[in-house]
Design a protein around this motif. Structure first.
Motif, PDB file in Angstrom:
ATOM      1  N   PRO A 127       9.374  -0.203  12.194  1.00 22.54           N
ATOM      2  CA  PRO A 127       8.705  -0.730  12.491  1.00 22.54           C
ATOM      3  C   PRO A 127       8.330  -0.512  13.107  1.00 22.54           C
ATOM      4  O   PRO A 127       5.891  -0.727  13.708  1.00 22.54           O
ATOM      5  N   LEU A 128       9.305  -0.230  14.444  1.00 20.88           N
ATOM      6  CA  LEU A 128       8.382   0.416  16.068  1.00 20.88           C
ATOM      7  C   LEU A 128       7.955   1.373  16.237  1.00 20.88           C
ATOM      8  O   LEU A 128       6.185   1.680  16.217  1.00 20.88           O
ATOM      9  N   PHE A 129       7.858   2.582  15.197  1.00 20.51           N
ATOM     10  CA  PHE A 129       7.633   3.576  14.670  1.00 20.51           C
ATOM     11  C   PHE A 129       6.155   3.479  14.544  1.00 20.51           C
ATOM     12  O   PHE A 129       5.005   4.313  14.930  1.00 20.51           O
ATOM     13  N   PHE A 130       5.562   2.670  13.833  1.00 24.15           N
ATOM     14  CA  PHE A 130       4.329   2.500  12.613  1.00 24.15           C
ATOM     15  C   PHE A 130       4.131   1.837  13.819  1.00 24.15           C
ATOM     16  O   PHE A 130       2.955   1.842  13.439  1.00 24.15           O
ATOM     17  N   LEU A 131       4.075   0.962  14.656  1.00 17.23           N
ATOM     18  CA  LEU A 131       3.421  -0.186  15.289  1.00 17.23           C
ATOM     19  C   LEU A 131       2.898   1.433  16.871  1.00 17.23           C
ATOM     20  O   LEU A 131       1.416   1.049  16.310  1.00 17.23           O
ATOM     21  N   PHE A 132       2.991   2.454  16.817  1.00 19.22           N
ATOM     22  CA  PHE A 132       3.037   3.184  18.163  1.00 19.22           C
ATOM     23  C   PHE A 132       2.052   4.292  17.365  1.00 19.22           C
ATOM     24  O   PHE A 132       0.787   4.646  17.746  1.00 19.22           O
ATOM     25  N   CYS A 133       2.064   4.341  16.125  1.00 17.59           N
ATOM     26  CA  CYS A 133       1.588   4.644  15.309  1.00 17.59           C
ATOM     27  C   CYS A 133      -0.120   4.335  14.758  1.00 17.59           C
ATOM     28  O   CYS A 133      -0.994   5.724  15.198  1.00 17.59           O
ATOM     29  N   ALA A 150      -5.180   4.065  10.559  1.00 18.65           N
ATOM     30  CA  ALA A 150      -4.954   3.060  11.234  1.00 18.65           C
ATOM     31  C   ALA A 150      -3.853   2.363   9.768  1.00 18.65           C
ATOM     32  O   ALA A 150      -2.948   1.326   9.481  1.00 18.65           O
ATOM     33  N   SER A 151      -4.764   1.770   8.962  1.00 20.72           N
ATOM     34  CA  SER A 151      -4.431   0.812   7.863  1.00 20.72           C
ATOM     35  C   SER A 151      -3.605   2.121   7.313  1.00 20.72           C
ATOM     36  O   SER A 151      -3.561   0.717   6.624  1.00 20.72           O
ATOM     37  N   THR A 152      -3.691   2.949   6.801  1.00 25.65           N
ATOM     38  CA  THR A 152      -2.121   2.942   6.201  1.00 25.65           C
ATOM     39  C   THR A 152      -1.044   3.051   5.927  1.00 25.65           C
ATOM     40  O   THR A 152      -0.182   2.512   6.251  1.00 25.65           O
ATOM     41  N   PHE A 153      -0.565   2.931   8.103  1.00 23.97           N
ATOM     42  CA  PHE A 153       0.266   3.359   9.266  1.00 23.97           C
ATOM     43  C   PHE A 153       0.709   1.500   8.942  1.00 23.97           C
ATOM     44  O   PHE A 153       2.001   0.972   8.711  1.00 23.97           O
ATOM     45  N   ALA A 154      -0.263   0.992   8.620  1.00 27.28           N
ATOM     46  CA  ALA A 154      -0.137  -0.686   9.129  1.00 27.28           C
ATOM     47  C   ALA A 154       0.626  -1.326   7.136  1.00 27.28           C
ATOM     48  O   ALA A 154       0.964  -1.962   7.793  1.00 27.28           O
ATOM     49  N   ALA A 155      -0.340  -0.702   6.225  1.00 30.84           N
ATOM     50  CA  ALA A 155       0.286  -0.933   5.075  1.00 30.84           C
ATOM     51  C   ALA A 155       1.649  -0.790   4.952  1.00 30.84           C
ATOM     52  O   ALA A 155       2.607  -1.891   4.347  1.00 30.84           O
ATOM     53  N   LEU A 156       1.816   0.337   5.392  1.00 37.44           N
ATOM     54  CA  LEU A 156       3.269   0.597   4.549  1.00 37.44           C
ATOM     55  C   LEU A 156       4.076  -0.271   5.795  1.00 37.44           C
ATOM     56  O   LEU A 156       5.655  -0.655   5.440  1.00 37.44           O
ATOM     57  N   SER A 157       3.729  -0.545   7.095  1.00 38.97           N
ATOM     58  CA  SER A 157       4.704  -0.956   7.919  1.00 38.97           C
ATOM     59  C   SER A 157       4.707  -2.744   7.511  1.00 38.97           C
ATOM     60  O   SER A 157       5.601  -3.646   7.406  1.00 38.97           O
ATOM     61  N   LEU A 158       3.281  -2.908   6.629  1.00 35.73           N
ATOM     62  CA  LEU A 158       4.231  -4.070   5.537  1.00 35.73           C
ATOM     63  C   LEU A 158       4.809  -4.860   5.337  1.00 35.73           C
ATOM     64  O   LEU A 158       5.605  -5.555   4.301  1.00 35.73           O
ATOM     65  N   LEU A 194      -7.056  -3.492   0.094  1.00 36.81           N
ATOM     66  CA  LEU A 194      -5.587  -3.370   1.668  1.00 36.81           C
ATOM     67  C   LEU A 194      -5.808  -2.466   2.005  1.00 36.81           C
ATOM     68  O   LEU A 194      -5.285  -2.685   4.206  1.00 36.81           O
ATOM     69  N   ILE A 195      -5.950  -0.678   1.788  1.00 41.97           N
ATOM     70  CA  ILE A 195      -6.304  -0.206   2.619  1.00 41.97           C
ATOM     71  C   ILE A 195      -7.763   0.261   2.968  1.00 41.97           C
ATOM     72  O   ILE A 195      -8.417   0.645   2.191  1.00 41.97           O
ATOM     73  N   HIS A 196      -8.207  -0.203   3.929  1.00 38.92           N
ATOM     74  CA  HIS A 196     -10.178  -0.141   4.523  1.00 38.92           C
ATOM     75  C   HIS A 196     -10.469   1.077   3.733  1.00 38.92           C
ATOM     76  O   HIS A 196      -9.925   1.887   4.868  1.00 38.92           O
ATOM     77  N   ILE A 197     -11.977   1.173   3.308  1.00 39.56           N
ATOM     78  CA  ILE A 197     -12.361   2.165   2.808  1.00 39.56           C
ATOM     79  C   ILE A 197     -14.082   2.083   4.338  1.00 39.56           C
ATOM     80  O   ILE A 197     -14.244   0.909   3.962  1.00 39.56           O
ATOM     81  N   SER A 198     -13.702   2.676   4.960  1.00 42.22           N
ATOM     82  CA  SER A 198     -14.415   2.432   6.184  1.00 42.22           C
ATOM     83  C   SER A 198     -15.877   3.705   5.248  1.00 42.22           C
ATOM     84  O   SER A 198     -15.875   4.732   4.370  1.00 42.22           O
ATOM     85  N   GLU A 199     -17.063   3.152   6.165  1.00 41.12           N
ATOM     86  CA  GLU A 199     -18.553   3.695   5.829  1.00 41.12           C
ATOM     87  C   GLU A 199     -19.021   4.392   7.071  1.00 41.12           C
ATOM     88  O   GLU A 199     -18.301   3.909   8.118  1.00 41.12           O
ATOM     89  N   PRO A 200     -20.100   5.004   7.262  1.00 43.28           N
ATOM     90  CA  PRO A 200     -20.614   5.563   8.463  1.00 43.28           C
ATOM     91  C   PRO A 200     -21.431   4.557   9.101  1.00 43.28           C
ATOM     92  O   PRO A 200     -21.578   3.850   8.369  1.00 43.28           O
ATOM     93  N   THR A 201     -20.867   4.205  10.525  1.00 39.13           N
ATOM     94  CA  THR A 201     -21.877   3.424  11.068  1.00 39.13           C
ATOM     95  C   THR A 201     -23.449   3.988  11.650  1.00 39.13           C
ATOM     96  O   THR A 201     -22.848   5.191  11.846  1.00 39.13           O
TER      97      THR A 201
END
Length: 207
Positions: A127-133, A150-158, A194-201
């Motif tokens: 989890p510490l590794f995922f935090l810095f990722c 970021a969403s991928t690493f956060a979801a894995l850490s969950l 859960l893993i957010h899909i982004s759109e162009p701003t």
């Protein structure tokens, strides 16, 4: 130096014997539930997650070598310290004497319990590794990569140890960034799953 000390510490004090909670941690291997079973396996208040899969394949590949697992955990701990130093430099480019405190904190020998005594990478080191990722992804200038990675690493850490707190922190960052972008008059990325899909701003036209 501190990283080398950890590897030296493992080589001298790690023993190749399953001890205490490890008999429970290895249940997915004993029950032959496969990698998915190792990922979903819950030990205490948290699931093993990604750490369960790493332990599963390492145990099968090394003949249940506890010493190999200790080396793996120590390596992730050293990598986490490296990522933390790198993140600090990305945020504050100017080096400081306080940079020395990062490896002293991350590579503190107090963590010997989860590295050598009862090795469990899912408990806190991964989890510490995922935090810095997540931190590295969050400061990326590429918007699409930023939210997707970021969403991928956060979801894995969950689903990995106490990484649930990493996901909570990411959710707060994501929502605050979204709210600020709306208030500033820009259409930002929307959380579609859960893993957010982004759109162009896109900027809003001002008449």
């Amino acid at each position: 130096v501190l990283g080398g000390h950890w590897l030296y510490f493992v080589s001298n004090y790690a023993v190749d014997i399953l001890f205490h909670d490890q008999w429970d941690l290895y249940n997915p291997m004993f029950d032959e539930t496969g990698p998915l079973g190792a990922f979903l396996y819950q030990h205490g208040p948290h699931r093993q997650g990604v750490g369960g899969i790493l332990t599963y394949y390492l145990a099968r590949g090394t003949g249940f070598s506890v010493i190999a697992e200790s080396y793996m955990i120590a390596s992730f701990l050293i990598l986490s310290a490296t990522l933390c130093l790198s993140l600090k430099r990305r945020l504050f480019s100017k080096p400081s004497i306080w940079d020395l405190s990062i490896p002293l904190i991350v590579l503190n020998p107090v963590q010997v319990g989860t590295v050598i005594m009862v090795p469990n990478i899912s408990h806190s080191v991964l989890p510490l590794f995922f935090l810095f990722c997540v931190g590295h992804c969050w400061v990326s200038r590429k918007s699409t990569f930023r939210f997707a990675a970021a969403s991928t690493f956060a979801a894995l850490s969950l689903f990995t140890g106490f990484g649930i707190f990493v996901y909570i922190g990411f959710a707060v960052l994501f929502l605050s960034d979204w709210i600020m972008s709306i208030r500033s008059g820009w259409r930002s990325e929307l959380p579609l799953s859960l893993i957010h899909i982004s759109e162009p701003t896109r900027p809003r036209l001002i008449s």
